[in-house]
Design a protein around this motif. Structure first.
Motif, short mmCIF file in Angstrom:
data_model
loop_
_atom_site.label_atom_id
_atom_site.label_comp_id
_atom_site.label_asym_id
_atom_site.label_seq_id
_atom_site.Cartn_x
_atom_site.Cartn_y
_atom_site.Cartn_z
N GLY A 56 3.53 11.27 6.66
CA GLY A 56 2.79 10.16 6.09
C GLY A 56 3.26 9.81 4.71
O GLY A 56 4.33 10.20 4.25
N ARG A 57 2.42 9.05 3.99
CA ARG A 57 2.78 8.58 2.66
C ARG A 57 3.07 9.75 1.74
O ARG A 57 2.36 10.75 1.74
CB ARG A 57 1.63 7.74 2.08
CG ARG A 57 1.94 7.21 0.70
CD ARG A 57 0.90 6.21 0.25
NE ARG A 57 -0.43 6.82 0.23
CZ ARG A 57 -1.53 6.14 -0.09
NH1 ARG A 57 -1.46 4.85 -0.37
NH2 ARG A 57 -2.69 6.74 -0.09
N ILE A 83 0.82 -1.22 0.00
CA ILE A 83 0.00 0.00 0.00
C ILE A 83 0.86 1.27 0.00
O ILE A 83 0.32 2.37 -0.09
CB ILE A 83 -0.95 0.03 1.20
CG1 ILE A 83 -0.17 0.16 2.52
CG2 ILE A 83 -1.84 -1.21 1.23
CD1 ILE A 83 -1.05 0.31 3.74
N ARG A 84 2.18 1.10 0.11
CA ARG A 84 3.13 2.21 0.10
C ARG A 84 2.82 3.24 1.19
O ARG A 84 2.88 4.44 0.96
CB ARG A 84 3.13 2.90 -1.27
CG ARG A 84 3.52 1.98 -2.40
CD ARG A 84 3.43 2.71 -3.72
NE ARG A 84 3.54 1.78 -4.83
CZ ARG A 84 3.24 2.08 -6.07
NH1 ARG A 84 2.80 3.29 -6.36
NH2 ARG A 84 3.38 1.19 -7.03
N ASP A 85 2.46 2.74 2.34
CA ASP A 85 2.18 3.64 3.47
C ASP A 85 2.75 3.01 4.74
O ASP A 85 2.06 2.32 5.48
CB ASP A 85 0.68 3.88 3.61
CG ASP A 85 0.38 5.09 4.48
OD1 ASP A 85 1.24 5.44 5.32
OD2 ASP A 85 -0.70 5.68 4.32
N HIS A 86 4.03 3.22 4.95
CA HIS A 86 4.70 2.63 6.10
C HIS A 86 4.16 3.20 7.41
O HIS A 86 4.07 2.49 8.41
CB HIS A 86 6.21 2.87 6.01
CG HIS A 86 6.84 2.24 4.81
ND1 HIS A 86 7.26 2.97 3.72
CD2 HIS A 86 7.09 0.95 4.50
CE1 HIS A 86 7.76 2.16 2.81
NE2 HIS A 86 7.67 0.92 3.25
N LYS A 87 3.79 4.48 7.40
CA LYS A 87 3.29 5.10 8.63
C LYS A 87 1.99 4.45 9.07
O LYS A 87 1.76 4.22 10.26
CB LYS A 87 3.11 6.60 8.43
CG LYS A 87 2.51 7.29 9.66
CD LYS A 87 2.25 8.76 9.41
CE LYS A 87 1.53 9.38 10.61
NZ LYS A 87 1.28 10.83 10.42
N LEU A 88 1.09 4.17 8.13
CA LEU A 88 -0.21 3.59 8.48
C LEU A 88 -0.04 2.25 9.17
O LEU A 88 -0.65 1.99 10.22
CB LEU A 88 -1.07 3.43 7.22
CG LEU A 88 -2.42 2.73 7.42
CD1 LEU A 88 -3.29 3.51 8.39
CD2 LEU A 88 -3.12 2.54 6.07
N LEU A 89 0.79 1.38 8.60
CA LEU A 89 0.99 0.06 9.21
C LEU A 89 1.68 0.17 10.56
O LEU A 89 1.33 -0.53 11.51
CB LEU A 89 1.80 -0.83 8.27
CG LEU A 89 1.01 -1.80 7.39
CD1 LEU A 89 0.29 -2.85 8.24
CD2 LEU A 89 0.00 -1.07 6.52
#
Length: 423
Positions: free
Chosen positions: A209-210, A91-97
């Protein structure tokens, strides 16, 4: 060409033009993530410091029962790391995970107040470790992607030093709470939950964020690269250097005795009173804090293989002292110093070694593969060590681990030789 490799595959991170934090030689995001880890580790280590004594003396768990729970505590995290790393890349969102992982761990802390049996405790600890597994690879990927390949050891050293500051303050807080509160263990679990929530808030408010963390993604634009498929992530195992690194991490993890067992052994050997038990992790944390940055920078200069193996030599020395040294006043500081040196030379050096091996868009997946191999091995070690302690006693169990560590370190030294050596 494994831990000492300085070449880079296609699309590997070079990061020459990335910004660095003033005075630290690292990107600002590393400092913010270090702050999040500092706060979170205060919360986690408050629980970790009291858990062995709480389970063994208060709830009456046997070494085998404690080893099972300790194995669950680490094994679940290992299995979830692969999921967290792959989803973060996909999902290219390291912060979310990472945020989901920190949040889940925070939610589990107050549940410890209501878990009294092995089943309930195992479930809560498994959920808490699920959160850790989700966040570890995305967080380390953010650090790696914001740092030039030649400065990875220093960046991870700074992060681990901040993380270890929390690991140092956590046991101290637990010690003070146990002395001041009537229901000491319940108070520790309650305060730990509040501190964990603060860590989540810092992550949400201050970590970009992303689209803000890896500049390469900004240049490519959203949707420029198709989503990472699971097959593509698993194909990383075809890289000989990464496969060797993951294999050696697992091999050495099979003989790395859990921290909790080390502290229980040290308490028995040195006659440490129960009221002082929660301060034992503090000694490890102080040494880790002092050495994390200089040892990380040293690994960048002299080679990560050398430093990584030297760290395991320090751990082997600690085992030898626990087995043979007399119960003198210097035993406790010596063992804790060697234990902290082991972590300073391995905890940040291992992910730093991946910078030149894994392409940017698969960085979290690569970190997860190596981290999972190591954590699963340590899960097996906890189960085996607990069973051996219950069956034969603590001395033979530790002696077996020491012999195994010596043999595994020798094998790893051969496998991880520079490019001119054997593959």
């Amino acid at each position: 060409m494994y831990l000492t490799d300085r070449s880079q595959p296609a699309a590997a991170d070079t990061g020459r033009g990335r910004r660095r934090g003033p005075g630290y030689g690292v990107a600002p995001v590393v400092l913010v993530l270090g702050t999040v880890s500092l706060i979170t580790d205060i919360s986690s280590e408050m629980v970790t410091a009291v858990l062995p004594l709480y389970l063994v003396t208060t709830l009456g768990f046997s070494p085998l029962g404690f080893g099972t729970l300790d194995g669950v505590y680490n094994g679940v995290s290992a299995l979830v790391q692969l999921t967290g790393g792959h989803l973060a890349d996909r999902i290219r969102d390291h912060k979310l995970l990472a945020g989901l992982g920190y949040g889940l761990s925070a939610l589990c802390k107050p549940l410890l107040l209501f878990a009294g049996g092995i089943g309930a405790l195992g479930t809560v600890l498994a959920l808490e470790r699920t959160g850790k597994g989700l966040r570890t690879a995305p967080r380390d990927a953010m650090i790696s992607l914001s740092t030039p390949a030649g400065n990875q050891g220093r960046a991870f050293g700074v992060h681990r030093a901040m993380d270890t500051t929390g690991a140092m303050l956590g046991p101290l807080a637990a010690f003070l709470i146990l002395r001041a509160a009537a229901d000491g263990y319940d108070a520790v679990f309650g305060v730990s939950a509040c501190v964990a929530v603060l860590g989540v808030l810092v992550l949400v408010l201050f970590v970009p964020g992303r689209g803000k963390e890896p500049p390469a993604e900004e240049e490519e634009g959203p949707g420029a690269r198709p989503p990472v498929r699971l097959r593509e992530a698993l194909a990383l195992l075809r890289l000989p250097r990464l496969r060797a690194l993951a294999g050696c991490a697992a091999l050495l993890g099979l003989t790395t005795v859990s921290d909790a067992f080390v502290y229980l052994l040290l308490q028995r050997r040195a006659g440490v009173g129960e009221q002082w038990f929660t301060l034992l992790p503090l000694g490890t944390a102080v040494v880790f804090l002092l050495l994390a940055v200089p040892v990380g920078a040293l690994a960048d200069r002299v080679g990560r293989r050398t430093v990584f193996l030297a760290g395991h030599a320090a751990l082997l020395s600690a085992y030898a002292l626990l087995l043979r040294a007399p119960a003198t006043p210097v035993l406790v500081p010596l063992v804790l110093a060697l234990h902290g040196t082991f972590y300073a030379a391995t905890d940040g050096v291992l992910p730093a070694a991946l910078a030149g091996l894994v392409p940017e868009h698969l960085r979290a997946s690569g970190l997860a593969i190596v981290g999972t191999s190591q954590a699963l091995a340590r899960f097996c070690c906890s189960l085996a060590f607990g069973a051996a302690w219950t069956t034969w006693g603590d001395g033979p169990a530790l002696a077996g681990s020491a012999v195994g560590l010596l043999c595994c370190a020798a094998v790893a030294g051969i496998v991880l030789r520079p490019s001119g050596g054997a593959r």
